[in-house]
Write an enzyme that holds these catalytic residues in place. Structure first.
Site, short mmCIF file in Angstrom:
data_model
loop_
_atom_site.label_atom_id
_atom_site.label_comp_id
_atom_site.label_asym_id
_atom_site.label_seq_id
_atom_site.Cartn_x
_atom_site.Cartn_y
_atom_site.Cartn_z
CE LYS A 42 11.81 -5.74 -3.89
NZ LYS A 42 12.15 -4.57 -4.44
NE ARG A 140 12.17 2.15 -8.14
CZ ARG A 140 12.67 0.22 -7.86
NH1 ARG A 140 11.88 -0.24 -8.47
NH2 ARG A 140 13.76 0.40 -6.97
CG HIS A 169 17.68 0.29 -6.85
ND1 HIS A 169 18.17 -0.91 -6.40
CD2 HIS A 169 16.93 -0.12 -7.59
CE1 HIS A 169 17.06 -1.98 -6.65
NE2 HIS A 169 16.37 -1.46 -7.57
NE ARG A 225 19.42 -1.92 -1.68
CZ ARG A 225 19.57 -1.12 -2.93
NH1 ARG A 225 20.33 0.06 -1.68
NH2 ARG A 225 19.71 -0.51 -3.62
CE1 TYR A 269 -14.34 -22.96 -19.92
CE2 TYR A 269 -12.00 -22.90 -18.81
CZ TYR A 269 -14.04 -22.78 -19.03
OH TYR A 269 -14.20 -23.09 -17.46
CB CYS A 316 -9.42 -24.41 -16.65
SG CYS A 316 -9.89 -25.03 -17.89
CG ASP A 318 -10.48 -23.28 -10.17
OD1 ASP A 318 -9.43 -22.62 -9.64
OD2 ASP A 318 -11.32 -23.18 -10.33
C1 LIG Z 1 14.01 -5.18 -4.89
C2 LIG Z 1 15.03 -4.10 -4.03
C3 LIG Z 1 16.11 -4.68 -4.46
C4 LIG Z 1 16.42 -6.76 -4.72
O1 LIG Z 1 16.58 -6.38 -5.48
P1 LIG Z 1 17.01 -7.77 -6.92
O2 LIG Z 1 17.20 -8.18 -8.08
O3 LIG Z 1 16.13 -8.89 -6.72
O4 LIG Z 1 18.18 -8.00 -5.83
C5 LIG Z 1 17.00 -4.26 -3.73
N1 LIG Z 1 17.27 -3.16 -3.67
C6 LIG Z 1 15.73 -1.97 -3.47
C7 LIG Z 1 15.49 -0.98 -3.19
C8 LIG Z 1 15.27 -3.20 -3.99
O5 LIG Z 1 13.99 -1.97 -4.22
#
Ligand SMILES: *Cc1c(COP(=O)(O)O)cnc(C)c1O
Length: 377
Positions: A42, A140, A169, A225, A269, A316, A318
């Site tokens: 992602k 969440r 998660h 994941r 700046y 800055c 750039d």
């Molecule tokens: C982003 C995400 C992950 C990966 O998380 P990391 O901490 O980068 O390993 C796994 N599962 C879900 C649902 C996520 O949104």
């Protein structure tokens, strides 16, 4: 290695895909046999470039890829990625058509999504795979455990939807939070038992992201994941001891301009930096518009000739200025490393994160579109 022949500005992010392969294998070593790695790509693969990273993960045998939003999945398909793609953020009505057209697997936790998906799939005489999400303590997305049984019963009413996976998660990434993680794992097991009771038998079961993978490799399901550790940064300090990984990204530029200024000269700046001595100052063509945080003003360091040079004055949009008075022989055109390794010195994403009050994840994600990604390995 690809040589960068960009529009002239020498600022780019070099992405080492060999390091990706190395990290992938390190993860493989930690997880039980038979567990697959769902590579999280992602947010443009955390700023590393979604398509090239996904392509390499596919070659490495990643059985599934994960993105946050449907458009990211479409980008991968258009880039030729064939592996199954899981979309985490839930189903927005506009996404339904894309899911079917581009063969994306949505994560579902609302009845309304099931209705939309099932209807669209039925219209095309297709069955659409989904993964169902249960909330075990992140608070969440995901169905609350007390509603999970009823939700599974609902799912059965939609014949064009096939439950391919069940996920949750973890929310804790620090060592002190072990009991909470244990509790989440317990709730996940209960949710799986409820699914079995409801005769829902998913092919995939998954919950672990980088932090848990490092510290609790047995809490895996049959897919894990990882995101951040694929890119060679640690989700938190304590995970370091469990896993050896290599960063993929080196953010580079070259010394664009050099000048000697007398003591008492204000730089950038607001004139927040005043030279205390005659100084040699290098101007570099990189700024906060490239994702080099303005919080690094008078804080950050860069590497030139394998040594550290401090950022002086404000960052800055750039440009930044660095004091190279203490580095012998600096010349215009010298390579500068803003993030990553040069010689024996290294500026890890974690260091920049600490200086800017954030985490390595955000450091990578902020590297802007203006910075070309150049791949090696
Ligand atoms: C982003 C995400 C992950 C990966 O998380 P990391 O901490 O980068 O390993 C796994 N599962 C879900 C649902 C996520 O949104």
């Amino acid at each position: 290695m690809t040589v960068f022949r960009g529009p002239g500005r020498p600022t780019y992010a070099e992405i080492d895909l060999k390091a990706l392969a190395f990290n992938y294998r390190q993860i493989q070593k930690r997880i039980p046999p038979g567990v697959g790695i769902l590579g999280i790509v992602k947010a443009d693969a955390y700023g590393h470039g979604a398509v090239p990273v996904a392509r390499r993960l596919e070659e490495l045998g990643s059985p599934y890829l994960g993105v946050a939003i449907s458009d990211e999945g479409v980008e991968l398909r258009k880039g030729g990625i064939k592996a199954p793609i899981l979309v985490f953020s839930g189903v927005f009505p506009e996404d339904v058509h894309q899911s079917l057209k581009f063969d994306l697997t949505p994560v579902v936790f609302q009845e309304e999504s099931l209705r939309l998906l099932s209807k669209a799939a039925g219209g095309r005489r297709k069955k659409l795979k989904v993964h169902l999400k249960v909330d075990t303590g992140m608070g969440r997305l995901g169905v609350r455990p007390e509603s999970w049984g009823a939700f599974l019963t609902e799912v059965k009413r939609f014949p064009n939807v096939e439950v391919e996976g069940i996920l949750s998660h973890f929310s804790m990434t620090d060592e002190e939070e072990v009991p909470y993680t244990v509790e989440q794992w317990g709730k996940f097991q209960e949710a799986l038992a409820v699914a079995q009771g409801a005769r829902v038998f998913p092919r995939y079961v998954h919950i672990a992201s980088s932090a848990n993978l490092a510290a609790f490799p047995s809490y895996s399901g049959n897919l894990v994941r990882p995101g951040i550790i694929l890119y060679g940064a640690y989700p938190s300090l304590f995970t370091r001891q469990h896993l050896q990984i290599k960063p993929l990204m080196t953010l580079k530029t070259r010394v664009q301009y050099l000048k000697t200024v007398p003591a008492g000269t204000r730089v950038s700046y607001g004139g927040t930096f005043v030279t205390k001595r005659e100084s040699l100052i290098a101007t570099l063509s990189v700024g906060y518009a490239d994702g080099y945080s303005r919080r690094l003003s008078n804080q950050g360091e860069v590497l030139i000739r394998g040594r550290r040079a401090p950022v002086i004055g404000r960052v800055c949009m750039d440009f930044i200025m660095v004091d190279v008075s203490d580095i012998p022989g600096v010349a215009m055109g010298d390579e500068v490393v803003l993030l990553g390794k040069q010689g024996k010195e290294q500026i890890p994403a974690e260091e920049i994160a600490q200086e800017t009050g954030t985490i390595a994840y955000e450091v990578f994600c902020l590297i802007g579109k203006r910075v070309p990604r150049v791949y090696k390995g």
